[in-house]
Design a protein around this motif. Structure first.
Motif, PDB file in Angstrom:
ATOM      1  N   VAL A  67       0.849  -1.192   0.000  1.00 32.54           N
ATOM      2  CA  VAL A  67       0.000   0.000   0.000  1.00 32.54           C
ATOM      3  C   VAL A  67       0.883   1.240   0.000  1.00 32.54           C
ATOM      4  CG1 VAL A  67      -1.807   1.260   1.204  1.00 32.54           C
ATOM      5  CG2 VAL A  67      -1.814  -1.244   1.228  1.00 32.54           C
ATOM      6  N   ALA A  68       0.690   2.114  -0.981  1.00 37.14           N
ATOM      7  CA  ALA A  68       1.551   3.286  -1.119  1.00 37.14           C
ATOM      8  C   ALA A  68       0.907   4.566  -0.587  1.00 37.14           C
ATOM      9  CB  ALA A  68       1.921   3.480  -2.593  1.00 37.14           C
ATOM     10  N   GLU A  69      -0.367   4.719  -0.833  1.00 36.07           N
ATOM     11  CA  GLU A  69      -1.035   5.971  -0.465  1.00 36.07           C
ATOM     12  C   GLU A  69      -2.478   5.679  -0.099  1.00 36.07           C
ATOM     13  OE1 GLU A  69      -2.411  10.123  -2.656  1.00 36.07           O
ATOM     14  OE2 GLU A  69      -0.719   8.982  -3.461  1.00 36.07           O
ATOM     15  N   LEU A  70      -2.922   6.199   1.028  1.00 34.57           N
ATOM     16  CA  LEU A  70      -4.261   5.907   1.528  1.00 34.57           C
ATOM     17  C   LEU A  70      -5.051   7.204   1.686  1.00 34.57           C
ATOM     18  CD1 LEU A  70      -5.140   3.270   4.166  1.00 34.57           C
ATOM     19  CD2 LEU A  70      -6.020   5.583   4.476  1.00 34.57           C
ATOM     20  N   THR A  71      -6.315   7.153   1.285  1.00 34.68           N
ATOM     21  CA  THR A  71      -7.199   8.315   1.379  1.00 34.68           C
ATOM     22  C   THR A  71      -8.541   7.894   1.971  1.00 34.68           C
ATOM     23  OG1 THR A  71      -6.192   9.234  -0.621  1.00 34.68           O
ATOM     24  CG2 THR A  71      -8.268  10.206   0.104  1.00 34.68           C
TER      25      THR A  71
END
Length: 233
Positions: A67-71
């Motif tokens: 997982v690189a980027e979470l929003t």
């Protein structure tokens, strides 16, 4: 080609290494033929959206994703619950597919006096799959809740008691007011329409009749028309 989306109901954290298995893994590896380093999009159906990449592949049924980027994506406002009679066959698929794309928070099947289709043994599993595919296709981070079947007057009464604006699609209704920011319940009847007695009870429970034009619309057309009017105005 758009970035493929996959569903993980257990959730995920930024920077974590997570497993993708089962049907979602098969779709990623066997159907989409993703390889190490390929970017993907993850949703948990509860508002979390993440960008990730394939890091490890184990056969065609399991992969590890970084997982690189979470929003966190807030639900659409106003909150809209769609309540309809169950349509026949593929028309029910159309209702759930398009309503999910338009951002309903829940779908409520109605037990109407003139209902023809009923809830079957595997209906909820099938309906869940339809909503999930619509989420993945449309980019929605929220999976609609599927509520138990109930009588329309009971649904209207409960919604009104919680402060929702209850809108009943009816030929004698007024023009839809799109300026109201209140959460809503939308009621769509079966092919033959609600009976006069059902209409009286629904209105007595606090519903407002709204018109969708002069034509007599099918369930799925009425549902999508009313939703789109409220969402896109």
């Amino acid at each position: 080609m758009s970035m493929p989306s996959f569903y993980l109901d257990e959730g995920f954290n930024e920077g974590s290494l997570i497993n993708l298995s089962g049907k979602e893994a098969w779709h990623a590896l066997g159907v989409r033929r993703l390889d190490i380093g390929d970017p993907i999009r993850l949703i948990d159906g509860k508002g979390t959206h993440a960008l990730a990449a394939v890091e490890i592949i184990e056969g065609r049924n399991q992969a590890c994703l970084r997982v690189a980027e979470l929003t966190i994506i807030p639900p659409l406002q106003p909150d809209i619950v769609l309540a309809t009679a169950i349509a026949k066959g593929d028309r029910q698929t159309t209702i759930l597919d398009m309503a999910t794309q338009l951002g309903i928070s829940a779908w409520q099947p109605l037990q109407c006096d003139r209902s023809v289709s009923k809830v079957g043994k595997n209906s909820y599993q099938r309906w869940q799959r339809i909503c999930l595919e619509a989420c993945k296709q449309s980019g929605s981070a929220w999976l609609p809740e599927l509520l138990p079947a109930a009588k329309p007057e009971d649904v209207a009464k409960q919604a009104h008691a919680t402060g929702r604006e209850v809108l009943l699609a009816h030929p004698d209704g007024v023009t839809v007011d799109c300026s109201s920011a209140a959460d809503k319940l939308l009621l769509i009847g079966p092919e033959g329409g609600f009976t006069d007695d059902e209409v009286r009870q629904i209105v007595s429970a606090g519903a407002k009749k709204v018109s969708l034009g002069q034509q007599i619309l099918r369930i799925e057309t009425a549902a999508v028309s009313l939703l789109a009017t409220l969402r896109l105005s």
